[in-house]
Design a protein around this motif. Structure first.
Motif, PDB file in Angstrom:
ATOM      1  N   THR A  26      48.322 -18.356 -39.775  1.00  0.00           N
ATOM      2  CA  THR A  26      49.016 -17.937 -40.986  1.00  0.00           C
ATOM      3  C   THR A  26      48.698 -16.501 -41.400  1.00  0.00           C
ATOM      4  N   ALA A  27      47.491 -16.039 -41.156  1.00  0.00           N
ATOM      5  CA  ALA A  27      47.123 -14.671 -41.538  1.00  0.00           C
ATOM      6  C   ALA A  27      47.652 -13.686 -40.491  1.00  0.00           C
ATOM      7  N   PRO A  28      47.973 -12.472 -40.883  1.00  0.00           N
ATOM      8  CA  PRO A  28      48.418 -11.475 -39.896  1.00  0.00           C
ATOM      9  C   PRO A  28      47.283 -11.130 -38.938  1.00  0.00           C
ATOM     10  N   PRO A  29      47.602 -10.703 -37.727  1.00  0.00           N
ATOM     11  CA  PRO A  29      46.542 -10.313 -36.791  1.00  0.00           C
ATOM     12  C   PRO A  29      45.688  -9.201 -37.387  1.00  0.00           C
ATOM     13  N   PRO A  30      44.383  -9.213 -37.171  1.00  0.00           N
ATOM     14  CA  PRO A  30      43.535  -8.163 -37.743  1.00  0.00           C
ATOM     15  C   PRO A  30      43.898  -6.793 -37.196  1.00  0.00           C
ATOM     16  N   SER A  31      43.864  -5.824 -38.080  1.00  0.00           N
ATOM     17  CA  SER A  31      44.189  -4.448 -37.708  1.00  0.00           C
ATOM     18  C   SER A  31      43.047  -3.836 -36.896  1.00  0.00           C
ATOM     19  N   LEU A  32      43.298  -2.635 -36.382  1.00  0.00           N
ATOM     20  CA  LEU A  32      42.244  -1.898 -35.688  1.00  0.00           C
ATOM     21  C   LEU A  32      41.051  -1.695 -36.605  1.00  0.00           C
ATOM     22  N   ALA A  33      41.310  -1.318 -37.853  1.00  0.00           N
ATOM     23  CA  ALA A  33      40.204  -1.071 -38.793  1.00  0.00           C
ATOM     24  C   ALA A  33      39.394  -2.338 -39.036  1.00  0.00           C
ATOM     25  N   GLU A  34      40.054  -3.473 -39.166  1.00  0.00           N
ATOM     26  CA  GLU A  34      39.346  -4.737 -39.398  1.00  0.00           C
ATOM     27  C   GLU A  34      38.504  -5.118 -38.189  1.00  0.00           C
ATOM     28  N   ARG A  35      39.040  -4.924 -37.011  1.00  0.00           N
ATOM     29  CA  ARG A  35      38.272  -5.259 -35.804  1.00  0.00           C
ATOM     30  C   ARG A  35      37.071  -4.333 -35.638  1.00  0.00           C
ATOM     31  N   LEU A  36      37.273  -3.052 -35.900  1.00  0.00           N
ATOM     32  CA  LEU A  36      36.147  -2.111 -35.810  1.00  0.00           C
ATOM     33  C   LEU A  36      35.080  -2.450 -36.836  1.00  0.00           C
ATOM     34  N   ASP A  37      35.482  -2.889 -38.006  1.00  0.00           N
ATOM     35  CA  ASP A  37      34.513  -3.290 -39.029  1.00  0.00           C
ATOM     36  C   ASP A  37      33.700  -4.495 -38.563  1.00  0.00           C
ATOM     37  N   ARG A  38      34.361  -5.464 -37.950  1.00  0.00           N
ATOM     38  CA  ARG A  38      33.638  -6.647 -37.448  1.00  0.00           C
ATOM     39  C   ARG A  38      32.651  -6.252 -36.351  1.00  0.00           C
ATOM     40  N   LEU A  39      33.064  -5.361 -35.472  1.00  0.00           N
ATOM     41  CA  LEU A  39      32.153  -4.897 -34.418  1.00  0.00           C
ATOM     42  C   LEU A  39      30.989  -4.119 -35.013  1.00  0.00           C
ATOM     43  N   ALA A  40      31.256  -3.322 -36.038  1.00  0.00           N
ATOM     44  CA  ALA A  40      30.182  -2.551 -36.676  1.00  0.00           C
ATOM     45  C   ALA A  40      29.176  -3.472 -37.353  1.00  0.00           C
ATOM     46  N   ARG A  41      29.669  -4.517 -37.995  1.00  0.00           N
ATOM     47  CA  ARG A  41      28.749  -5.475 -38.617  1.00  0.00           C
ATOM     48  C   ARG A  41      27.897  -6.189 -37.568  1.00  0.00           C
ATOM     49  N   LEU A  42      28.502  -6.503 -36.426  1.00  0.00           N
ATOM     50  CA  LEU A  42      27.744  -7.159 -35.364  1.00  0.00           C
ATOM     51  C   LEU A  42      26.702  -6.209 -34.788  1.00  0.00           C
ATOM     52  N   ARG A  43      27.076  -4.940 -34.632  1.00  0.00           N
ATOM     53  CA  ARG A  43      26.119  -3.956 -34.118  1.00  0.00           C
ATOM     54  C   ARG A  43      24.947  -3.798 -35.071  1.00  0.00           C
ATOM     55  N   ALA A  44      25.211  -3.740 -36.365  1.00  0.00           N
ATOM     56  CA  ALA A  44      24.126  -3.614 -37.343  1.00  0.00           C
ATOM     57  C   ALA A  44      23.239  -4.848 -37.335  1.00  0.00           C
ATOM     58  N   LEU A  45      23.845  -6.010 -37.193  1.00  0.00           N
ATOM     59  CA  LEU A  45      23.082  -7.258 -37.146  1.00  0.00           C
ATOM     60  C   LEU A  45      22.081  -7.232 -35.995  1.00  0.00           C
ATOM     61  N   VAL A  46      22.529  -6.757 -34.829  1.00  0.00           N
ATOM     62  CA  VAL A  46      21.639  -6.710 -33.656  1.00  0.00           C
ATOM     63  C   VAL A  46      20.588  -5.624 -33.828  1.00  0.00           C
ATOM     64  N   SER A  47      21.025  -4.427 -34.213  1.00  0.00           N
ATOM     65  CA  SER A  47      20.107  -3.290 -34.301  1.00  0.00           C
ATOM     66  C   SER A  47      19.026  -3.491 -35.353  1.00  0.00           C
ATOM     67  N   ASN A  48      19.390  -4.097 -36.472  1.00  0.00           N
ATOM     68  CA  ASN A  48      18.434  -4.248 -37.579  1.00  0.00           C
ATOM     69  C   ASN A  48      17.482  -5.421 -37.399  1.00  0.00           C
ATOM     70  N   ASN A  49      17.708  -6.227 -36.375  1.00  0.00           N
ATOM     71  CA  ASN A  49      16.885  -7.433 -36.218  1.00  0.00           C
ATOM     72  C   ASN A  49      16.328  -7.584 -34.808  1.00  0.00           C
ATOM     73  N   GLU A  50      16.160  -6.462 -34.115  1.00  0.00           N
ATOM     74  CA  GLU A  50      15.646  -6.507 -32.738  1.00  0.00           C
ATOM     75  C   GLU A  50      14.327  -7.262 -32.658  1.00  0.00           C
ATOM     76  N   ALA A  51      13.393  -6.902 -33.535  1.00  0.00           N
ATOM     77  CA  ALA A  51      12.064  -7.519 -33.471  1.00  0.00           C
ATOM     78  C   ALA A  51      12.135  -9.009 -33.794  1.00  0.00           C
ATOM     79  N   ARG A  52      12.973  -9.386 -34.738  1.00  0.00           N
ATOM     80  CA  ARG A  52      13.093 -10.810 -35.092  1.00  0.00           C
ATOM     81  C   ARG A  52      13.703 -11.603 -33.928  1.00  0.00           C
ATOM     82  N   PHE A  53      14.708 -11.043 -33.297  1.00  0.00           N
ATOM     83  CA  PHE A  53      15.294 -11.730 -32.149  1.00  0.00           C
ATOM     84  C   PHE A  53      14.270 -11.866 -31.025  1.00  0.00           C
TER      85      PHE A  53
END
Length: 477
Positions: A26-53
């Motif tokens: 039902t929702a429109p396909p995510p735009s380029l900006a939305e996809r880049l935002d999701r990737l950026a959040r995932l990158r921050a999640l990994v980078s900020n928690n290296e030691a915990r992982f």
């Protein structure tokens, strides 16, 4: 006998899937900006928690070198995200396709679209990498993602679930529980695509469960990946590189070399060089912090049994210690083991080893390893060492495997512009980079008709115009 996966009642799992599924329709396909935002959040999640992982994974293993986690997991995932973000605009663009002469001036395009909801069943051996690398491809392609981590890494799974929930709406990415109930139900959900990484045995069950919903699958499995040392190879160099490929993560790597072919007269020499290289890297002390533990007591006992079976049937095991000794066993550190004198009837040559044990086989002529490999199930990886170009190309042309590294091990897997995938019993489908984007997109063909097209000539009533058209098509063919 393996039993097919049933479909237990899991209201929470079903509700989560249904929510993602409905929004994907039902929702429109995510735009380029939305996809880049999701990737950026995932990158921050990994980078900020290296030691915990790294700490969680090490605790789940008993001990896992933080450096191995950094090199093989966090750096790899960050690289996948960086590559996808850099190229995503081009990947998302409609692709022009050549149009046949008789349909001009019409035109063709391929339109990449999200599939919908992608399920990921992740393994325990590289839990961060083999969970998030497929997720990168799925998010880049605009999909919603559900992840089921392995029950053998509960600390990692709990941490990932916590961190994903802190940065993503469950409608975007969700990590499910790891109970047997959830695990059994997950593969039976009607995903738009399902990615499974694990053993061939379980892969068959997952494929069967997915097949009941006609769910497309990417299966990254395993098998017995061979290494071939050609007579033209530098034995010392080949031994060091094979030792590294074998002992990374204590051999618990789906593309690790599973056995090595060397010229018959060099078996003893090569086995000695291999053991020396292993000792130079990891020493002979089970407390070595660079050497990783075996994931569980069950897997440790399985490795003991495989080596004991080979020795009982006449093989020789070279190793720096006895795996039954408390110093090794209490840490689940299985001694790096080189096995010679093996024969095809031994378990060590019949099942994937998945540990720091490496059989060395001799061959008389270059045709023998090729014939051996071709008589068995297709391997996930193959490694060839040497300088003879004709001999190298004969192996590349005459064998089929998921991927190949020449004069080293593992590194074909790290190439962002190359697909990673198995063949036959070692898997199906592929991902990494644009290959992952394409695998998790629908590349929809679209034909744009021009007002100048004479398609009306094909409509009834038929008659002389069809004869004229046939004549024209013959001239064009």
């Amino acid at each position: 006998m393996d039993q097919p996966l049933t479909q237990p009642k899991t209201p929470e799992l079903d509700s989560l899937f249904r929510h993602q599924f409905e929004l994907s329709r039902t929702a429109p396909p995510p735009s380029l900006a939305e996809r880049l935002d999701r990737l950026a959040r995932l990158r921050a999640l990994v980078s900020n928690n290296e030691a915990r992982f790294a700490a969680a994974i090490s605790a789940d293993f008993g001990h896992r070198s933080p450096t191995e986690t950094l090199i093989a997991e966090t750096m790899f995932v960050r690289g996948e995200i960086r590559h996808a973000a850099k190229h995503l605009k081009a990947w998302m663009a409609p692709r022009r396709v050549r149009t046949q002469l008789q349909f001009l001036p019409g035109s063709n395009k391929l339109l990449p679209q999200p599939l919908g909801v992608v399920g990921i069943i992740a393994p325990w051996n590289y839990p961060l990498q083999l969970t998030l690398a497929p997720a990168v491809a799925a998010l880049a392609a605009g999909n919603r993602v559900m992840i089921k981590p392995s029950e053998l890494v509960p600390r990692f799974a709990a941490l990932l679930q916590e961190l994903i929930a802190s940065r993503f709406d469950p409608a975007e990415v969700a990590v499910t529980g790891i109970t047997d109930h959830i695990a059994e139900a997950f593969a039976t959900l009607p995903f738009d695509h399902l990615i499974f990484t694990g053993s061939t045995r379980v892969g068959r069950l997952v494929a069967a469960a997915a097949g009941r919903n006609l769910t497309p699958v990417t299966l990254e499995l395993g098998g017995k990946s061979p290494a071939i040392v050609d007579p033209s190879a530098d034995l010392a160099q080949a031994a060091a590189r094979i030792a590294y490929g074998k002992l990374l993560n204590a051999g618990q790597t789906c593309i690790a070399p599973d056995y090595v072919f060397v010229p018959e007269g060099a078996v003893s020499d090569f086995a000695g060089r291999l053991q020396a290289a292993m000792t130079a890297m990891y020493g002979a002390d089970p407390a070595n912090p660079d050497y990783t533990s075996i994931i569980s007591d069950r897997h440790y006992a399985r490795l003991e049994g495989v080596v004991a079976d080979a020795v009982a049937h006449g093989a020789q095991a070279l190793r720096p210690g006895d795996p039954a000794d408390a110093a090794w066993k209490s840490r689940r550190k299985f001694p790096p083991t080189v096995v010679t004198g093996v024969t095809p009837d031994m378990a060590i040559l019949q099942e994937e080893i998945f540990g720091p044990v490496l059989p060395v086989l001799g061959y008389r002529d270059r045709a023998e390893p090729i014939a051996w490999i071709n008589a068995r199930e297709r391997p996930l990886a193959l490694y060839w060492f040497g300088e003879d170009v004709a001999a190298r190309d004969a192996v590349l042309v005459r064998t089929v495997s998921g991927g190949v590294t020449v004069n080293d091990c593992l590194f074909h897997f790290t190439q962002a512009n190359q697909p990673m995938g198995g063949v036959g019993a070692s898997g199906c489908g592929a991902y990494h980079g644009e290959w992952g984007f394409n695998s998790l997109s629908k590349l929809k063909p679209v034909f744009y008709r021009s007002p100048l097209n004479r398609f009306a000539d094909l409509y009834p009533p038929y008659g002389a115009k069809i004869a004229r058209l046939q004549k024209l098509l013959r001239l064009m063919s």
